[in-house]
Motif scaffolding. Sequence first.
Motif, PDB file in Angstrom:
ATOM      1  N   LEU A  70      42.886  31.166  69.594  1.00  0.00           N
ATOM      2  CA  LEU A  70      42.779  32.617  69.740  1.00  0.00           C
ATOM      3  C   LEU A  70      43.620  33.292  68.675  1.00  0.00           C
ATOM      4  N   MET A  71      42.938  34.000  67.809  1.00  0.00           N
ATOM      5  CA  MET A  71      43.629  34.736  66.744  1.00  0.00           C
ATOM      6  C   MET A  71      43.773  36.185  67.192  1.00  0.00           C
ATOM      7  N   PRO A  72      44.762  36.896  66.642  1.00  0.00           N
ATOM      8  CA  PRO A  72      44.987  38.282  67.064  1.00  0.00           C
ATOM      9  C   PRO A  72      43.911  39.241  66.556  1.00  0.00           C
ATOM     10  N   THR A  73      43.882  40.434  67.153  1.00  0.00           N
ATOM     11  CA  THR A  73      42.937  41.457  66.674  1.00  0.00           C
ATOM     12  C   THR A  73      43.500  42.162  65.436  1.00  0.00           C
ATOM     13  N   ILE A  74      44.812  42.265  65.358  1.00  0.00           N
ATOM     14  CA  ILE A  74      45.445  42.990  64.248  1.00  0.00           C
ATOM     15  C   ILE A  74      45.800  41.999  63.135  1.00  0.00           C
ATOM     16  N   GLN A  75      45.420  42.353  61.918  1.00  0.00           N
ATOM     17  CA  GLN A  75      45.665  41.461  60.793  1.00  0.00           C
ATOM     18  C   GLN A  75      46.403  42.225  59.694  1.00  0.00           C
ATOM     19  N   SER A  76      47.008  41.440  58.807  1.00  0.00           N
ATOM     20  CA  SER A  76      47.747  42.089  57.726  1.00  0.00           C
ATOM     21  C   SER A  76      46.841  42.315  56.517  1.00  0.00           C
ATOM     22  N   ALA A  77      46.983  43.481  55.898  1.00  0.00           N
ATOM     23  CA  ALA A  77      46.147  43.821  54.741  1.00  0.00           C
ATOM     24  C   ALA A  77      46.357  42.829  53.600  1.00  0.00           C
ATOM     25  N   ASP A  78      47.587  42.308  53.493  1.00  0.00           N
ATOM     26  CA  ASP A  78      47.889  41.396  52.388  1.00  0.00           C
ATOM     27  C   ASP A  78      46.979  40.168  52.374  1.00  0.00           C
ATOM     28  N   LEU A  79      46.694  39.668  53.570  1.00  0.00           N
ATOM     29  CA  LEU A  79      45.824  38.495  53.669  1.00  0.00           C
ATOM     30  C   LEU A  79      44.454  38.809  53.075  1.00  0.00           C
ATOM     31  N   TRP A  80      43.990  40.028  53.334  1.00  0.00           N
ATOM     32  CA  TRP A  80      42.663  40.435  52.844  1.00  0.00           C
ATOM     33  C   TRP A  80      42.690  40.772  51.353  1.00  0.00           C
ATOM     34  N   ARG A  81      43.876  41.037  50.834  1.00  0.00           N
ATOM     35  CA  ARG A  81      43.973  41.259  49.382  1.00  0.00           C
ATOM     36  C   ARG A  81      43.781  39.934  48.656  1.00  0.00           C
ATOM     37  N   GLU A  82      44.203  38.845  49.310  1.00  0.00           N
ATOM     38  CA  GLU A  82      44.074  37.524  48.674  1.00  0.00           C
ATOM     39  C   GLU A  82      42.616  37.170  48.412  1.00  0.00           C
ATOM     40  N   SER A  83      41.743  37.549  49.338  1.00  0.00           N
ATOM     41  CA  SER A  83      40.326  37.203  49.151  1.00  0.00           C
ATOM     42  C   SER A  83      39.601  38.284  48.364  1.00  0.00           C
TER      43      SER A  83
END
Length: 439
Positions: A70-83
């Motif tokens: 189970l992963m959280p609903t809230i994610q960090s923008a930085d992770l999405w900058r990587e992709s």
Amino acid sequence: MRLSRFFLPILKENPKEAEIVSHRLMLRAGMIRQQAAGIYSFLPLGKRVLDKVCAIIREEQDRSGAIELLMPTIQSADLWRESGRYEAYGKEMLRIADRHERELLFGPTNEEMVTDIFRSSVRSYKDLPLNLYHIQWKFRDEVRPRFGVMRSREFLMKDAYSFDLDFEAAQIAYHRMFVAYLRTFARCGLQAIPMRADTGPIGGNLSHEFIILASTGESEVFCHRDFLGLTVPGEDVDFADAGALAAIVRDWTTPYAATDEMHDTAAWDALSADDRLAARGIEVGHIFYFGTKYSEPMNAVVTGPDGKDVPVHMGSYGIGPSRLLAAIIEASHDEAGIVWPKSVAPFDVGLINMKPGDADCDAACETLYAELGRAGLDVLYDDQDTRAGAKFATMDLIGLPVQVIVGPRGAKAGEAEIKLRATGERETIPLAAVAARVA
Ligand code: ATP
Ligand code: MG
Ligand code: MG
Ligand code: MG
């Protein structure tokens, strides 16, 4: 469950805002309540169906070898900058800032996060294949949220992610999910047709949308009539047998099927008019192989048998359980209300006491309620002092597969009436035979 103690806010009138039958019936049956545009509470009746659908999804994911987390609903923008997707995703993504002005987002999907989990601990090809899934709320700021939970902004998704050493292994992972999806939708009482979907820059043929035919569907679809007669693999299907899986996928991808985006008019025109089924459809699932699209930029690599590091080949596999509820109703209802397939019904049986307060009725119903419970059935017992007409209308509206009706005359004679919701068939049988008959 006694209806007098349950929370079932039935609506007598047709809600004006509902344009399609599933939305109308979900509101009328007290399954959902809108809290903001495209954002819904699942009320107790709706929650029970959602749980049943999720249980089926979970069983079939597990059977195919996928592993739940189970992963959280809230994610960090930085992770999405990587992709590179933080900018690319656009307005459908809900961007949030916390009190420290850190950029966060409410996840519309989880490729980045699961890739991060993978790269943090998997090093060797020997740990593959791996398929991780969760069932979690997503948020997409849809331009036009509509049709209730069919296209909402907050919705539940089962999303699975496969990791493999190379294309050949990833293809087997794809086939496993393909077969698991066929079984999942069939168990929910639906006929889902896998249709070729756009693979974008990845190319190849490893993207399918699973579509339910329904006049209210948002996509235009074209398929061969043969799909209606294909058999769904049984629960004995061997997920370790790559050849058997490939054969099933071949059978289910040979007849023509495409959404309008992928429609090939030449192939379509070559079919005889009798074989052509042009209809509207609802996308309930989508499976997708995307190779190293995320593993490469995010450096998710494993050491191969030759000692060299290679980015893993990935796929993602989504199902919308909340949308499925609406799709099931679109496929299974009549003028009186919902007709739940047995497998997802919120209760197995509706027990109707026609005259609460009448000693014979009360005694017979209490005995039946206990007996049916002991037989392992979930019973909704209408013990309320309301008009017979209203009781029947409510039971028909909420669509439980079987109704057991006890009136004063029957109770005195030691009999109850059984009504099957789907066919309307009725039969009067001795009270003592009810539990065995219904179970
Ligand atoms: P659509 O074409 O309907 O917008 P999608 O292609 O954007 O859906 P995917 O990214 O493939 O959706 O997500 C996987 C599944 O999640 C879909 O097949 C669908 O069942 C469900 N889903 C997607 N968007 C919604 C939504 N707004 N409301 C409810 N369920 C949704
Ligand atoms: Mg979409
Ligand atoms: Mg789509
Ligand atoms: Mg899709």
